[in-house]
Design an enzyme around this catalytic site. Structure first.
Site, PDB file in Angstrom:
ATOM      1  N   ASP A 420      -7.218  -6.688  -0.932  1.00 43.85           N
ATOM      2  CA  ASP A 420      -6.795  -5.323  -1.271  1.00 43.85           C
ATOM      3  C   ASP A 420      -7.005  -5.112  -2.775  1.00 43.85           C
ATOM      4  O   ASP A 420      -7.300  -6.054  -3.504  1.00 43.85           O
ATOM      5  CB  ASP A 420      -5.304  -5.199  -0.890  1.00 43.85           C
ATOM      6  CG  ASP A 420      -4.766  -3.784  -1.046  1.00 43.85           C
ATOM      7  OD1 ASP A 420      -5.554  -2.821  -1.015  1.00 43.85           O
ATOM      8  OD2 ASP A 420      -3.526  -3.648  -1.185  1.00 43.85           O
ATOM      9  N   GLU A 423     -10.999  -2.458  -5.939  1.00 44.32           N
ATOM     10  CA  GLU A 423     -11.978  -1.429  -6.414  1.00 44.32           C
ATOM     11  C   GLU A 423     -12.550  -1.788  -7.780  1.00 44.32           C
ATOM     12  O   GLU A 423     -13.706  -1.446  -8.012  1.00 44.32           O
ATOM     13  CB  GLU A 423     -11.296  -0.063  -6.455  1.00 44.32           C
ATOM     14  CG  GLU A 423     -10.962   0.482  -5.077  1.00 44.32           C
ATOM     15  CD  GLU A 423      -9.843  -0.298  -4.365  1.00 44.32           C
ATOM     16  OE1 GLU A 423      -8.961  -0.819  -5.082  1.00 44.32           O
ATOM     17  OE2 GLU A 423      -9.868  -0.415  -3.139  1.00 44.32           O
ATOM     18  N   ASP A 509      -5.477   3.971   2.267  1.00 51.43           N
ATOM     19  CA  ASP A 509      -4.167   4.613   2.417  1.00 51.43           C
ATOM     20  C   ASP A 509      -4.271   6.030   2.952  1.00 51.43           C
ATOM     21  O   ASP A 509      -4.081   7.014   2.225  1.00 51.43           O
ATOM     22  CB  ASP A 509      -3.415   4.574   1.090  1.00 51.43           C
ATOM     23  CG  ASP A 509      -3.123   3.142   0.658  1.00 51.43           C
ATOM     24  OD1 ASP A 509      -3.241   2.232   1.507  1.00 51.43           O
ATOM     25  OD2 ASP A 509      -2.800   2.935  -0.521  1.00 51.43           O
TER      26      ASP A 509
END
Ligand code: MIG
Length: 821
Positions: A420, A423, A509
């Site tokens: 997670d 990015e 999300d």
């Protein structure tokens, strides 16, 4: 951002003064071709403006174009592509004003030399595939290095792919940016999101082609938004390096995707357990809670395979640790989970707590694996653990080091890993006093942070978009090395083209509302045709709380998507399939059971996907490119070529219109009603029903309900044959994990249907699920006689209500079943 506005402003200027570049534009064009060098497979051109171009064939159906405005090419290296880019011979003709390259199968590239280079790609039939727009020649910004190119656009051309975009299914007239971004609670239309896949498939008049713009910097696509007569793409720097996939003689989307995934890689067959139902939340807060959840699934007989442990399982969010208070006996917990047929996945973030007392941090520093600031100091930023350092995943030694860190977790018994925040996402620093926006620059590393770039050091601006993918790669390669006999399950939020080689992808999300449920279909089908087969969205919507109805409809809609996981945020109400009351629990169980009944089919599609690059989840247009009625359908999807799923994605609806694509007939899974292709039909969809149809002529493997994939071995298969058309289907069986299937330890069963019945080709069973019956669905009435290999069948049952005829097989040696009227 600045560069973008800049280029767009320049484009707008161009629209006003079409004749020449306005003085205000800082963009410069390449100038006429001055020098030509040819080789067996390509031409290299120098232009008056000092740019260099190289155009050649990768395969006879794939063209590569490279342009570097600075007079020489960069290192020929790509994170999207493993190994060297292939080259295919071309016949090259050089005349005064034009160059032409012709591939072995007749595809052509023509390059006009003056006044600006203009490239046109033709298919073997002489039709234009992609043509530079002479009114907008390829250009660059000599100051900041930005590059761009524009192509002519046909009025009705549609564009799919582009990875993960919260946009309608086709992206004509859209402007899209590519910059991996943590965008919690994204609204439909938010752009960019977490993934960068600068690849699209065009469709016009039944014919396709594809374009892959291989540039890892911030890039953009303007698909006819600024001007409907052209589309373009560009980036903040680097080379204009792109591929045109002509789609071969047939010009099909499947050919385009096959060629794109031949270049960027294919998702490998996941372990069977990873295709089961998965239960997650942020977070199950203790070992005891995890076990309660697992018990509840088994006690309530709701099938499930995987439980997720989000960030709270760690000690102060230090990756690769356990919270000693709440997870005091991880090995025991994991052992108990395994004993009940569960697998466990833990989250692993890239941020490594900056803490001298944390051995992993110190070890990483000693080995110099962390990203550095422009001044050479270790980059620190806040995330969950507080201030962190971050492995530079573009450094091979960092990937190797990080990959090895999984050893302890594997030894504890963790089965899969979830990457997670890659990015990369960071929190705002202390004292930050600007508005906190979704795409604020403080949300990632400074653009001048330093990366190793696998040998070509460069700034974060250049490597940002591959950071997450290289993290997933470190995880995947680490797991392959540590457990060579097992197939890894890696799940990643961020990625770049080629991410499918390492990981499954989920759409981050999302939110607990109906528009977000509807959005899952265009998002997941477009990711699928972007080369990523193993995709899913958080069931129920991550942010907020779904109503009972929304959760149930979401579970149904997702039941046949490749990656099937319920997940929710830390403040959301409990969201297990049983929390909405008995009636919903029953319906939710049935949705998950449907998944398990069809799992052998889904698994087989993944095996096919590894070979062909074709995704398990397919948009209608992809399979039916010639059917204009299918091209904008975004509330239905296909599973493989044989199942059509039409979920209810609007509140309160108990009927919905279903479009049946042309060229095939479709049999209702539940009541066997036949629908002809090309029709639009109102279908009953009470809360308990997922509208599902099987293509007439298809045969698919199904199994009885099992509680988890570990029970499949002893679950006998039924081949469900959708009657009413001729056809041939094949499906795959193997051990469900490991790599024996690459050494022939598998079997492929072929079922061929004709007017009189089916022919079976069932190779010898070396321990796979036994085939016990063939079930015909969609035949009007019970036949007068059923014969197995010429003799009357003994065990035949016809259910008049579901119109299913079940024929038990005496053994797997059966060759032919005949139905006599
Ligand atoms: O800042 O680990 O998208 O799935 O539950 C939030 C906590 C960090 C974001 C992920 C989400 C996960 C959450 N994470």
């Amino acid at each position: 951002m600045e560069t973008h506005k800049h280029i767009l402003a320049a484009c707008a200027g161009l629209l006003l003064a079409a004749a020449a570049l306005p003085a205000a534009a800082a963009l410069r064009t390449l100038g006429a071709v001055e020098q030509v060098t040819t080789s067996r497979d390509s031409v290299t051109l120098s232009t008056a403006g000092g740019a260099k171009l190289r155009i050649g064939f990768v395969t006879p159906d794939v063209v590569r174009v490279r342009m570097n405005p600075r007079g020489d090419f960069d290192r020929d290296f790509s994170y999207a592509i493993e190994g060297a880019v292939p080259r295919a011979d071309a016949v090259i003709a050089d005349t005064d004003d034009q160059l032409e390259l012709r591939s072995a199968n007749g595809s052509r590239v023509a390059i006009r030399k003056r006044p600006e280079p203009a490239i046109t790609v033709y298919d073997a039939a002489g039709r234009v595939v992609v043509a530079d727009d002479p009114a907008r020649p390829t250009a660059f910004d000599p100051v900041d290095g930005a590059i761009q190119t524009f192509k002519r656009r046909e009025d009705y051309e549609l564009y799919y792919g582009f990875g993960e975009k919260a946009l309608p299914i086709s992206r004509q007239q859209q402007y899209m940016a590519m910059w991996n971004t943590d965008t919690p609670d994204y609204a439909p239309g938010t752009d960019p999101l977490y993934q960068t896949i600068p690849f699209f498939i065009a469709l016009d008049d039944g014919r396709s082609y594809g374009v892959f713009f291989d540039n890892t910097r911030r890039s953009w696509f303007d698909m006819g938004k600024t001007d409907p007569h052209r589309y373009g793409f560009g980036a903040d720097g680097g080379e204009l390096d792109y591929y045109v996939f002509t789609g071969g003689a047939e010009r099909t989307p499947a050919n385009v995707l096959r060629d794109y995934t031949a270049l960027t890689g294919r998702g490998a067959l996941p372990p069977l357990w990873a295709l089961g139902y998965q239960q997650s939340r942020w977070s199950y807060m203790s070992q005891q809670r995890v076990m309660e959840i697992a018990h509840s699934f088994r006690e309530k007989r709701i099938p499930a395979d995987v439980i997720y442990l989000d960030i709270d399982h760690m000690d102060g969010f230090r990756v690769f640790t356990w919270n000693p208070k709440t997870f005091p006996q991880p090995r025991r917990m994991l052992g108990d989970l395994h004993a009940q047929g569960f697998h466990a996945v833990t989250i692993v973030d890239p941020g490594i707590k900056y803490d001298e007392g944390y051995p992993i941090y110190r070890d990483g520093r000693e080995r110099s694996v962390y990203v550095r600031n422009a001044d050479g100091s270790e980059l620190h930023a806040k995330v969950w653990p507080g201030v962190c350092a971050f492995p530079d995943f573009t450094l091979p030694a960092a990937r190797e080091w990080f990959g090895e860190l999984y050893a302890a977790a594997l030894d504890d018994g963790v089965d899969g890993f979830w990457n997670d925040m890659n990015e990369p996402a960071t929190f705002t620093p202390d004292g930050f006093d600007k508005p906190e926006t979704n795409h604020g620059p403080q949300k990632t590393f400074p653009l001048d942070a330093q990366h190793a770039g696998d040998g070509v050091a460069g700034p974060h601006a250049r490597y940002h978009n591959v950071y997450g993918m290289q993290m997933a790669r470190a995880t995947f390669e680490g797991l392959r090395k540590l457990r060579p006999g097992q197939r890894p399950l890696v799940l990643t939020r961020a990625g770049y083209a080629g991410v499918q080689r390492y990981s499954a992808v989920w759409t981050g999300d999302n939110s607990a509302n109906w528009p977000h449920l509807a959005l899952t279909i265009p998002m997941l089908t477009n990711l699928s045709v972007s080369g990523v087969p193993f995709v899913g969205a958080d069931v129920g919507g991550f942010m907020g709380d779904p109503s009972a109805e929304l959760y149930t409809r979401w579970l149904q809609a997702a039941a046949l998507t490749p990656f099937f996981r319920t997940h929710s945020t830390d403040t959301s109400a409990p969201r297990e399939p049983w929390v909405f009351g008995a009636e919903y629990e029953r319906i939710n169980r049935a949705a998950i059971e449907l998944r398990y009944r069809l799992l052998p089919y889904l698994y087989s599609l993944f095996a096919e996907s590894e070979k062909s690059g074709l995704p398990p989840m397919r948009p209608l247009w992809f399979v039916y490119p010639g059917d204009a009625g299918a091209s904008l359908v975004e509330d239905q999807y296909l599973v493989g070529g044989d199942l059509l799923v039409a979920p209810v994605v609007r509140e309160g609806m108990v009927k919905r219109t279903v479009y049946f694509p042309k060229g095939d007939a479709w049999i209702d899974w539940w009541d066997a009603t036949r629908h002809e292709g090309g029709t639009r039909v109102q279908i009953d969809a009470p809360l308990g029903r997922l509208p599902l149809f099987v293509r007439a002529g298809a045969s698919i493997p199904t199994q009885p309900v099992v509680q988890h994939t570990g029970e499949m071995k002893s679950a006998p298969l039924t081949i469900t044959v959708a009657a009413g058309a001729d056809g041939s289907s094949r499906f795959f069986q193997d051990a469900g994990d490991g790599y024996g299937y690459r050494k022939g330890q598998s079997r492929t069963i072929v079922v061929t249907q004709d007017e009189t019945g089916v022919r079976l080709d069932i190779p010898r069973n070396r321990g796979w699920q036994r085939i016990e019956a063939v079930e015909f669905v969609g035949i009007g009435a019970a036949p007068a006689l059923v014969r197995i290999d010429g003799k009357p069948a003994r065990d035949v049952r016809f259910d008049a209500q579901t119109r299913r005829l079940r024929v038990a097989l005496p053994n797997e040696g059966v060759k032919r079943i005949e139905l006599l009227r």
